[in-house]
Design a protein around this motif. Sequence first.
Motif, PDB file in Angstrom:
ATOM      1  N   ILE A 133     -94.939 106.628  78.500  1.00 36.92           N
ATOM      2  CA  ILE A 133     -94.437 105.281  78.203  1.00 36.92           C
ATOM      3  C   ILE A 133     -93.591 104.762  79.362  1.00 36.92           C
ATOM      4  CG2 ILE A 133     -92.846 103.981  76.738  1.00 36.92           C
ATOM      5  CD1 ILE A 133     -93.832 105.660  74.386  1.00 36.92           C
ATOM      6  N   SER A 172     -94.458 101.691  81.791  1.00 37.11           N
ATOM      7  CA  SER A 172     -93.528 100.566  81.923  1.00 37.11           C
ATOM      8  C   SER A 172     -93.296 100.217  83.392  1.00 37.11           C
ATOM      9  CB  SER A 172     -92.197 100.904  81.247  1.00 37.11           C
ATOM     10  OG  SER A 172     -92.372 101.114  79.864  1.00 37.11           O
ATOM     11  N   TYR A 199     -87.739  98.371  76.864  1.00 36.45           N
ATOM     12  CA  TYR A 199     -88.306  99.664  77.233  1.00 36.45           C
ATOM     13  C   TYR A 199     -87.614 100.367  78.398  1.00 36.45           C
ATOM     14  CZ  TYR A 199     -92.208  98.831  74.095  1.00 36.45           C
ATOM     15  OH  TYR A 199     -92.973  98.626  72.973  1.00 36.45           O
TER      16      TYR A 199
END
Length: 313
Positions: free
Chosen positions: A198, A202, A258
């Motif tokens: 993740i 990002s 994020y």
Amino acid sequence: MEKNQTMVTEFILLGFRLGPKIHIFLFGLFSLFYTCTLLGNGLILGLISLDCRLHTPMYFFLSHLAIVDIAYACNTVPQMLVNLLNPDKPISFAGCLTQTFLFLTFAHTECLLLVVMAYDRYVAICHPLQYSAVMSWGVCITLVLTSWACGSLLALVHVVLILRLPFCGPHEINHFFCEILSVLKLACADTRLNQVVIFAASVFILVGPVCLVLVSYSRILFAILRIQSGEGCRKAFSTCSSHLCVVGLFFGSAIVMYMAPKSHHPEEQQKILFLFYSLFNPLLNPLIYSLRNAEVKGALRRTMCKEGHSQLE
């Protein structure tokens, strides 16, 4: 472990844990925003398809941005509205992962589309004589298809990594939709690989595009300052400022969610940010383009005039 894992076939979305009266108020408010989002982006799509003057690369990309925004709203808002009226209504495991996949697909695709739109404006303003050759329809279609393909494949990677995890309870997701970080909190196994992927995604899909967009618009700004014609400078600045508004709203909220350090109340704050990300941002996009763009407003006037003439005949 496997026995418990098979029992988790559905999740409960906790949503906004407020009183029933506030839930009813939010249901009406979000329903209004949802309707306006569909109508606004649908209007943009209709104008671009009906007015031949808008059959240009810039509006071709804008039409796909409108499609993504409509898909955003349809993917998350209906489930949120249902939960406001019936908080205990579950969502199936397959339905939850499908919602996660679609949300990530649309998010990734919009990131890439915004980069493509920034590049389109860079070529149009900084290299106007080569614009037709550089941004041919073949190139435009390739860029759009690449954006959708990369967005879908990257989302698929996240979902495949989730499928390898066991879910043995609890089954309550502290969110109003199946957001990937909230889903991972319910896994009964180590999720460090998911977290690393993740973060890497990002960087690739947020930091990289932001840098490219900033470079493009920095070059555009210098080019605008050199324009001798006041009308040309005004038109170029108006178009690019509307693009920058969309880019700032979209990437700003995504980076905060994020990549920014977590606060003391991350889950509740993330709900508000995701609400802006999935509902308010798709609502603002058509408003920004229609109010700041003379060509869109002109297309709307011409369409309304044609409709009026056809009714008189």
